[in-house]
Each structure stands twice: as C-alpha cells, then as structure tokens.
Design a protein around this motif. Structure first.
Motif, short mmCIF file in Angstrom:
data_model
loop_
_atom_site.label_atom_id
_atom_site.label_comp_id
_atom_site.label_asym_id
_atom_site.label_seq_id
_atom_site.Cartn_x
_atom_site.Cartn_y
_atom_site.Cartn_z
N LYS A 99 15.80 38.79 -3.50
CA LYS A 99 16.64 38.16 -4.54
C LYS A 99 16.34 38.70 -5.93
O LYS A 99 17.22 38.70 -6.79
N GLU A 100 15.13 39.20 -6.17
CA GLU A 100 14.82 39.76 -7.50
C GLU A 100 15.63 41.04 -7.74
O GLU A 100 16.08 41.28 -8.86
N ILE A 101 15.80 41.83 -6.71
CA ILE A 101 16.62 43.04 -6.86
C ILE A 101 18.07 42.65 -7.11
O ILE A 101 18.74 43.24 -7.97
N ILE A 102 18.55 41.65 -6.40
CA ILE A 102 19.94 41.19 -6.60
C ILE A 102 20.11 40.68 -8.03
O ILE A 102 21.11 40.97 -8.68
N LYS A 103 19.13 39.94 -8.53
CA LYS A 103 19.20 39.45 -9.91
C LYS A 103 19.27 40.61 -10.90
O LYS A 103 19.99 40.55 -11.89
N GLU A 104 18.50 41.66 -10.63
CA GLU A 104 18.51 42.84 -11.50
C GLU A 104 19.92 43.46 -11.54
O GLU A 104 20.47 43.73 -12.61
N ILE A 105 20.49 43.68 -10.36
CA ILE A 105 21.83 44.28 -10.26
C ILE A 105 22.87 43.36 -10.90
O ILE A 105 23.76 43.82 -11.60
N LEU A 106 22.74 42.07 -10.65
CA LEU A 106 23.67 41.10 -11.22
C LEU A 106 23.64 41.15 -12.74
O LEU A 106 24.69 41.09 -13.39
N GLY A 107 22.47 41.30 -13.32
CA GLY A 107 22.37 41.41 -14.78
C GLY A 107 23.16 42.59 -15.31
O GLY A 107 23.90 42.47 -16.30
N PHE A 108 23.03 43.74 -14.64
CA PHE A 108 23.81 44.91 -15.05
C PHE A 108 25.31 44.66 -14.88
O PHE A 108 26.10 45.00 -15.76
N ALA A 109 25.67 44.07 -13.74
CA ALA A 109 27.09 43.81 -13.45
C ALA A 109 27.70 42.86 -14.49
O ALA A 109 28.82 43.07 -14.95
N GLU A 110 26.95 41.83 -14.85
CA GLU A 110 27.45 40.89 -15.87
C GLU A 110 27.60 41.58 -17.22
O GLU A 110 28.57 41.32 -17.94
N ASP A 111 26.66 42.46 -17.55
CA ASP A 111 26.77 43.21 -18.81
C ASP A 111 28.01 44.11 -18.81
O ASP A 111 28.73 44.18 -19.80
N PHE A 112 28.24 44.81 -17.69
CA PHE A 112 29.43 45.65 -17.59
C PHE A 112 30.70 44.81 -17.72
O PHE A 112 31.63 45.19 -18.44
N TYR A 113 30.73 43.68 -17.04
CA TYR A 113 31.90 42.81 -17.10
C TYR A 113 32.14 42.33 -18.54
O TYR A 113 33.26 42.43 -19.06
N ASP A 114 31.09 41.81 -19.18
CA ASP A 114 31.23 41.30 -20.55
C ASP A 114 31.68 42.39 -21.52
O ASP A 114 32.57 42.17 -22.36
N THR A 115 31.08 43.56 -21.40
CA THR A 115 31.44 44.68 -22.28
C THR A 115 32.89 45.11 -22.05
O THR A 115 33.64 45.31 -23.00
N TRP A 116 33.27 45.23 -20.77
CA TRP A 116 34.63 45.68 -20.46
C TRP A 116 35.65 44.64 -20.90
O TRP A 116 36.74 44.99 -21.35
N MET A 117 35.31 43.37 -20.80
CA MET A 117 36.19 42.30 -21.26
C MET A 117 36.44 42.45 -22.76
O MET A 117 37.58 42.37 -23.23
N LYS A 118 35.39 42.72 -23.52
CA LYS A 118 35.53 42.90 -24.97
C LYS A 118 36.36 44.14 -25.29
O LYS A 118 37.19 44.11 -26.20
N VAL A 119 36.14 45.21 -24.54
CA VAL A 119 36.89 46.45 -24.76
C VAL A 119 38.37 46.23 -24.50
O VAL A 119 39.23 46.63 -25.31
N THR A 120 38.71 45.59 -23.39
CA THR A 120 40.11 45.40 -23.06
C THR A 120 40.80 44.47 -24.06
O THR A 120 41.96 44.69 -24.40
N LYS A 121 40.08 43.47 -24.54
CA LYS A 121 40.65 42.59 -25.57
C LYS A 121 40.87 43.33 -26.87
O LYS A 121 41.89 43.15 -27.53
N ALA A 122 39.93 44.18 -27.25
CA ALA A 122 40.05 44.94 -28.51
C ALA A 122 41.21 45.92 -28.44
O ALA A 122 41.92 46.12 -29.43
N VAL A 123 41.42 46.51 -27.29
CA VAL A 123 42.51 47.49 -27.13
C VAL A 123 43.87 46.81 -27.14
O VAL A 123 44.84 47.36 -27.65
N LYS A 124 43.95 45.59 -26.61
CA LYS A 124 45.23 44.87 -26.54
C LYS A 124 45.66 44.31 -27.88
O LYS A 124 46.81 44.00 -28.08
N VAL A 125 44.73 44.17 -28.81
CA VAL A 125 45.05 43.57 -30.12
C VAL A 125 45.88 44.49 -30.94
O VAL A 125 46.08 45.59 -30.84
#
Length: 125
Positions: A99-125
C-alpha cells in the motif's frame, strides 16, 4: 432494459468522440486516481483480487498516457519517464500488494490530475 443499456452505451461513445484531447487526458487522470484509490481500499480490506484488477486498470491508463504523448513537445520526455516510473511501481505494488507504493503512485496521479485540471481551465478562459 436492453434499449436503456444500448442508449447509455451510445451516449458514452458519443461523449468520448466529441470530447477534446485535453478533456480525454483529464478523464484518464481521473480514472487513474479512482483505480489507485480503489486498489488501496482493496488492500486495507484484504480484497486482493480487487487490488489486482484495479492496479491492472491503472497500468492500462498509464500505458495509454504513454502512447498519446506528443514527443515533439519538450516536456514529453520527462512525462514519459514519470509515466514509466509509475507503471513500474504499479507492477511492483501489485506483486507485493504494497500500500505504500500505491500511496506514492496515487500522490503523483493526484498531482497530475490537479495540474491538468488547472491547465484545462486556464485554456478555456
């Protein structure tokens, strides 16, 4: 009932066909986060089959993200290296049910999601 299932399937297909590449990437990140969280829950509940199933789904998404990278963009090499790392760690987590490895990967995945969400919102504005 068959009509309803068919209509729902058609809706999903049309939704994917009319979605922008940026939104599709966001959906991939969203799915990656979802499957990693579900795998983590599976470990905590001792449901090893669920862990395996959801880590395989996560690996499929990471492979899709790798395949869709535009290698002509300078950051693509760094993204590819990160996706490959996450993919390798996901396979290791599945073998070890760690589960520690999964938590590590999940942290990266959440960062990618959050960053991409901000990028797509900025581009749509």
């Amino acid at each position: 009932m068959a009509y309803t299932a068919s209509a729902a399937q058609q809706y999903r297909q049309n939704s994917v066909l009319t979605t922008t590449p940026a939104d599709l990437t966001l959906r991939l990140y969203q799915g990656l986060v979802k499957f990693l969280r579900t795998a983590l829950t599976g470990i905590e509940q001792g449901k090893l089959e669920d862990v395996n199933t959801n880590l395989i789904k996560s690996q499929d998404i990471l492979r899709e993200l790798l395949c869709t990278l535009n290698m002509g963009v300078p950051i693509a090499k760094d993204m590819a290296a990160m996706y490959e790392y996450m993919l390798e760690r996901s396979m290791e987590a599945n073998m070890k049910k760690d589960k520690e490895i999964i938590k590590e990967i999940l942290g990266f995945a959440e960062d990618f999601y959050d960053t991409w969400m901000k990028v797509t919102k900025a581009v749509k504005v």
